[in-house]
Design an enzyme around this catalytic site. Sequence first.
Site, PDB file in Angstrom:
ATOM      1  CB  CYS A 179       0.955  -2.227   4.582  1.00  0.00           C
ATOM      2  SG  CYS A 179       0.690  -3.322   6.262  1.00  0.00           S
ATOM      3  CB  THR A 181       2.024  -2.329  10.901  1.00  0.00           C
ATOM      4  OG1 THR A 181       0.895  -2.825  10.173  1.00  0.00           O
ATOM      5  CG2 THR A 181       1.968  -1.144  11.339  1.00  0.00           C
ATOM      6  CG  HIS A 241      10.542 -24.600  11.439  1.00  0.00           C
ATOM      7  ND1 HIS A 241      10.653 -24.578  12.575  1.00  0.00           N
ATOM      8  CD2 HIS A 241      11.707 -24.703  10.965  1.00  0.00           C
ATOM      9  CE1 HIS A 241      11.681 -24.849  13.045  1.00  0.00           C
ATOM     10  NE2 HIS A 241      12.512 -24.991  11.976  1.00  0.00           N
ATOM     11  CG  HIS A 284       8.755 -28.489   9.800  1.00  0.00           C
ATOM     12  ND1 HIS A 284       8.298 -27.999  10.980  1.00  0.00           N
ATOM     13  CD2 HIS A 284       9.947 -28.831   9.931  1.00  0.00           C
ATOM     14  CE1 HIS A 284       9.281 -27.668  11.711  1.00  0.00           C
ATOM     15  NE2 HIS A 284      10.430 -28.146  11.401  1.00  0.00           N
ATOM     16  CG  ASP A 323      -0.352   0.321   2.458  1.00  0.00           C
ATOM     17  OD1 ASP A 323       0.966   0.268   2.562  1.00  0.00           O
ATOM     18  OD2 ASP A 323      -1.158   0.367   3.493  1.00  0.00           O
ATOM     19  CG  HIS A 324      -0.603   4.736   1.762  1.00  0.00           C
ATOM     20  ND1 HIS A 324      -1.643   3.671   1.667  1.00  0.00           N
ATOM     21  CD2 HIS A 324      -0.561   5.330   2.912  1.00  0.00           C
ATOM     22  CE1 HIS A 324      -2.445   4.015   3.070  1.00  0.00           C
ATOM     23  NE2 HIS A 324      -1.515   4.823   3.509  1.00  0.00           N
TER      24      HIS A 324
HETATM   25  C1  RB5 Z   1      -1.777   2.781   6.634  1.00  0.00           C
HETATM   26  O1  RB5 Z   1      -1.742   3.921   7.099  1.00  0.00           O
HETATM   27  C2  RB5 Z   1      -1.522   1.662   7.602  1.00  0.00           C
HETATM   28  O2  RB5 Z   1      -2.652   1.387   8.386  1.00  0.00           O
HETATM   29  C3  RB5 Z   1      -1.196   0.369   6.781  1.00  0.00           C
HETATM   30  O3  RB5 Z   1      -0.198   0.896   5.931  1.00  0.00           O
HETATM   31  C4  RB5 Z   1      -0.861  -0.764   7.481  1.00  0.00           C
HETATM   32  O4  RB5 Z   1      -0.028  -0.437   8.522  1.00  0.00           O
HETATM   33  C5  RB5 Z   1      -1.985  -1.390   8.223  1.00  0.00           C
HETATM   34  O5  RB5 Z   1      -1.889  -2.811   8.754  1.00  0.00           O
END
Ligand code: RB5
Length: 142
Positions: free
Chosen positions: A64, A66, A97, A133, A7-8
Amino acid sequence: MIALGSDHGGYGLKQEIMEHLKEKGVEYKDYGCYEEKSCDYPVYAREVANAIISGECDKGILICGTGIGISIAANKIKGIRAALCHDTFSAQATREHNDANILAMGARVVGPGLALKITDTFLETEFSNDERHIRRINLIEE
Ligand code: RB5
C-alpha cells in the site's frame, strides 16, 4: 506460488514486481487491486492472507502507500506473519527468525529498485528452523 495484493497506493509497484517475477520465472497470482482507482487495503490484505492460509499460495507480497495499513490488516488473520520491510537486512531476518509468510512494503517509502531487492531477499531466504525461533513463533500463535 506467490500471492500479490495492493491497494491503489501500491498498484504501480505491484505491476513492477509482477514483471520482475515473470522475468525470473517465479509463479504468482494477482489478487488485486486491478486499477489505480481509490480502494480499501484491508480487502486485498484478506484475499492474500486467505490464499496463504488455504494453501493455494506459499507466500505473499502486499503493498500500500506506506505498507502499514495492509500489514496491520493481514496480521489480524490467524497464521499470518506479515513483515513490513524497507531494507534487505529486515527481509532476510524476518524469514530466518519469524518465518514471515507475507512481505509488506510501502510504495511511497521505497523506490522500485530497492523494492525488487527486498522482494528477492524475502523470497530466497529460508526459515532457520532454529528451536528458539520455532518456540517464539508458537508463542505468537497461542
Ligand atoms: C491510501 O491513501 C493509504 O492510506 C494506504 O495506501 C496506506 O498507506 C495505508 O496504510
